[in-house]
Motif scaffolding. Sequence first.
Motif, PDB file in Angstrom:
ATOM      1  N   GLU A 143      37.166   9.381  59.679  1.00  0.00           N
ATOM      2  CA  GLU A 143      37.380   8.547  60.823  1.00  0.00           C
ATOM      3  C   GLU A 143      37.447   9.180  62.311  1.00  0.00           C
ATOM      4  O   GLU A 143      36.758   8.948  63.239  1.00  0.00           O
ATOM      5  N   ALA A 144      38.339  10.540  62.316  1.00  0.00           N
ATOM      6  CA  ALA A 144      38.349  11.225  63.482  1.00  0.00           C
ATOM      7  C   ALA A 144      37.146  11.632  63.845  1.00  0.00           C
ATOM      8  O   ALA A 144      36.484  11.753  65.036  1.00  0.00           O
ATOM      9  N   ALA A 145      36.288  12.342  62.854  1.00  0.00           N
ATOM     10  CA  ALA A 145      35.092  13.159  62.942  1.00  0.00           C
ATOM     11  C   ALA A 145      33.993  11.856  63.577  1.00  0.00           C
ATOM     12  O   ALA A 145      33.160  12.138  64.444  1.00  0.00           O
ATOM     13  N   ALA A 146      34.071  10.804  62.925  1.00  0.00           N
ATOM     14  CA  ALA A 146      33.199   9.697  63.364  1.00  0.00           C
ATOM     15  C   ALA A 146      33.440   9.354  64.667  1.00  0.00           C
ATOM     16  O   ALA A 146      32.458   9.108  65.445  1.00  0.00           O
ATOM     17  N   ALA A 147      34.957   9.140  65.346  1.00  0.00           N
ATOM     18  CA  ALA A 147      35.002   8.865  66.459  1.00  0.00           C
ATOM     19  C   ALA A 147      34.623   9.854  67.523  1.00  0.00           C
ATOM     20  O   ALA A 147      34.240   9.617  68.662  1.00  0.00           O
ATOM     21  N   ASP A 148      34.585  11.178  67.063  1.00  0.00           N
ATOM     22  CA  ASP A 148      34.062  12.327  67.835  1.00  0.00           C
ATOM     23  C   ASP A 148      32.420  12.160  67.864  1.00  0.00           C
ATOM     24  O   ASP A 148      31.793  13.140  68.527  1.00  0.00           O
ATOM     25  N   GLY A 149      31.919  11.420  67.220  1.00  0.00           N
ATOM     26  CA  GLY A 149      30.434  11.539  67.140  1.00  0.00           C
ATOM     27  C   GLY A 149      29.636  12.102  66.066  1.00  0.00           C
ATOM     28  O   GLY A 149      28.571  12.343  66.248  1.00  0.00           O
ATOM     29  N   ALA A 150      30.335  12.654  65.081  1.00  0.00           N
ATOM     30  CA  ALA A 150      29.796  13.229  63.848  1.00  0.00           C
ATOM     31  C   ALA A 150      29.050  12.418  62.938  1.00  0.00           C
ATOM     32  O   ALA A 150      29.717  11.328  62.696  1.00  0.00           O
ATOM     33  N   GLY A 151      27.662  12.490  62.896  1.00  0.00           N
ATOM     34  CA  GLY A 151      26.758  11.591  61.883  1.00  0.00           C
ATOM     35  C   GLY A 151      27.249  11.945  60.574  1.00  0.00           C
ATOM     36  O   GLY A 151      27.979  12.837  60.157  1.00  0.00           O
ATOM     37  N   ARG A 152      26.780  11.148  59.470  1.00  0.00           N
ATOM     38  CA  ARG A 152      26.723  11.509  58.128  1.00  0.00           C
ATOM     39  C   ARG A 152      26.620  12.684  57.509  1.00  0.00           C
ATOM     40  O   ARG A 152      27.551  13.203  56.961  1.00  0.00           O
ATOM     41  N   TRP A 153      25.698  13.261  58.298  1.00  0.00           N
ATOM     42  CA  TRP A 153      25.316  14.490  57.454  1.00  0.00           C
ATOM     43  C   TRP A 153      26.207  15.791  58.003  1.00  0.00           C
ATOM     44  O   TRP A 153      26.723  16.509  57.332  1.00  0.00           O
ATOM     45  N   ARG A 154      26.743  15.660  59.482  1.00  0.00           N
ATOM     46  CA  ARG A 154      27.587  16.659  59.742  1.00  0.00           C
ATOM     47  C   ARG A 154      28.838  16.286  59.315  1.00  0.00           C
ATOM     48  O   ARG A 154      29.621  17.437  58.633  1.00  0.00           O
ATOM     49  N   ARG A 155      29.452  14.978  58.865  1.00  0.00           N
ATOM     50  CA  ARG A 155      30.553  14.648  58.241  1.00  0.00           C
ATOM     51  C   ARG A 155      30.378  15.509  56.520  1.00  0.00           C
ATOM     52  O   ARG A 155      31.381  15.967  56.052  1.00  0.00           O
ATOM     53  N   LEU A 156      29.413  15.273  56.101  1.00  0.00           N
ATOM     54  CA  LEU A 156      29.184  15.760  54.703  1.00  0.00           C
ATOM     55  C   LEU A 156      29.431  17.372  54.810  1.00  0.00           C
ATOM     56  O   LEU A 156      29.983  17.969  53.993  1.00  0.00           O
ATOM     57  N   TRP A 157      28.738  17.993  55.772  1.00  0.00           N
ATOM     58  CA  TRP A 157      28.965  19.486  55.869  1.00  0.00           C
ATOM     59  C   TRP A 157      30.150  20.040  56.193  1.00  0.00           C
ATOM     60  O   TRP A 157      30.617  21.061  55.780  1.00  0.00           O
ATOM     61  N   HIS A 158      30.766  19.292  57.053  1.00  0.00           N
ATOM     62  CA  HIS A 158      32.261  19.931  57.580  1.00  0.00           C
ATOM     63  C   HIS A 158      33.400  19.267  56.992  1.00  0.00           C
ATOM     64  O   HIS A 158      34.247  19.966  57.186  1.00  0.00           O
ATOM     65  N   ILE A 159      33.236  18.150  56.531  1.00  0.00           N
ATOM     66  CA  ILE A 159      34.377  17.734  55.857  1.00  0.00           C
ATOM     67  C   ILE A 159      34.313  17.557  54.316  1.00  0.00           C
ATOM     68  O   ILE A 159      35.267  18.065  53.752  1.00  0.00           O
TER      69      ILE A 159
END
Lengths: 294, 332
Positions: free
Chosen positions: B223-239
Amino acid sequence: MTRPVWEEKPTVAGQAGKGTLLTLVTAAVIIPLWTVVVTSLSSRATIDKAGGLVFIPRGFDFSAYQSIFATDRVTRALWVSVMITAGGTLLSITLTTMAAYGLSRPGSLAHRPLLFLFLLTFLFGPGIIPSYLLVTGVGLKDNLLALILPTAVNAFNLVVLRAFFMNLPGELIDSARIDGASEWRILWQIVIPLSKAVIAVVALFYAVGYWNSFFNAILYLSDPSDHPIQLVLRSYILQGQAPPGVSLPGTNVPPPTLAIKMAVVVVTVIPALLVYPFVQKHFTKAVLTGAIKG
Amino acid sequence: MTSESTKVAGTVAARPRPRPMPAMRSRWRARWRRDLPLVLMTVPAAGFLLLFHYLPTLGNFLAFKDYNPFLGDSAIEAMFLSDWIGFGNFQLLFEDPLFWSAVRNTLGITAFQLVFFFPVPIALALLLNSILSQRLRGLVQGIIYLPHFFSWVLVVTFFLMMLGGDGLFAHTLRDVGLRMPNVMSNPDTFIYLVTSEAVWKDVGWGTIIFLAALSSIDFSLYEAAAADGAGRWRRLWHITLPGIRPVIVLLLILRLGDALSVGFEQFFLQRDAVGAGAAEVLDTYVYWQGIATQNYGIGAAAGLFKGVVGLLLILAANRVAQRFGEQGVYSR
């Protein structure tokens, strides 16, 4: 579960890609099973028309099954497999449940050395040759017990059960103990009734192992009439031995060989398919407790 | 631990003793009486392991003997009566080109499967995890776990029925005028075949542990990452991937520690079809040397070699993982 508000709407291409992948993955399991079942139920005409394995069913013909159950080889092998599976599972689950409960209280007498004895088996196996010589040396060659006793206790399954027992509410067991119940009684009347699902899963793991036992049968059973179903399946399908073609009463042509072979495959698969749905929902829990503690 | 020690202390305190020595002894006796049933429950299973796991493990001394099956009355007596020959069996073993061929095949298959099998359950778990409908997800899982419960005889049978020269695909291709390449008995492509079989059998089962790891990732991170503007691939990679890293490392260690075992039955069953050149692995070598041709000593030496190297591998892999700050399989 619904999509969280912050998540992007899925793209059409993404959804299509996912759908394709999932279809492929499930089809890879379903198509072989389907083909084998359909072919085993096909008549000679259908098989000839398809030129081999049948994918699209045209009517039912049970003659292949009647044929394999009319002969000795397959019925005998099934009987052997059922006996090994039933007897072995009963022995294994009894030994494992008892030991898992016996080891479920850290700090009890000789707890650590005993637990180590089980856990250490994860690190090394005894090797094929010494095991073979031991089993033949104690006189189990050509004895069906050779398929049961050497694999009767599996440390992984023990760890699964033990982890579950350790998570049972301790107050329940303590209060029973204060009331004067013996450990045997606590195990039988409190712990086992509370753990039926996990015990069922572990019993399934054992049963599958016994039903699938193949290598030990190759090693220890030289008489073909002792052979379990897996060995018979191998000789028909992978070694090209001709399956029994018994012409049924009223006809003079035996059912097609291919249908008979596929019927043997089906009877080998069926036990797994029958028990599977009942325990499937508990798998994850059992596998995970074992994986984490092991 | 704590609840028990207080309980023991409680019983002792209830009956105070004047001298310390008998108090100790009675405490032992109380503990003995209390825990004896637990020990008795454990003993039968432990006995089975001692007899069928530990005793044969000790039996590996056979690797240093010239085993003669005709000595004494039983196989076990013959083990003791045979002559010691030191490292003679190992010398013969290491001079045998077939042994090295089996070692090469085993390591080759392990390496290949590390790249082409190991990541597949992770990818499939990510895919399953992204399905929102619980019912669809449960259905797919129910189907793909199933082959795990099939014996190798069945798995090879299914592959033969689908991909063999007389199989379903061969027929379908023939109908459209194409020829099915020979895959079931071609030694050059055998490594692809065994890997496909292994994937087919166990990929679904392999997802279980990754799915659990995925579901334990803290949801608010996404949720926090999405709020900061991370797309789905970046969320996959970083979370997502960092979240399941401990599990990946753990399974990788287990696989590396088991590098010398690629399975027995799968290769045993297909050895006739593709020949020993491609299908002989360490375990089948032990079987053919030791039991089929009755060179028990050499077979035992090969088995012991495999056991010792395997143990060293798992200890080393664990050490490496701990050095990189992961938990490892076990810790002291």
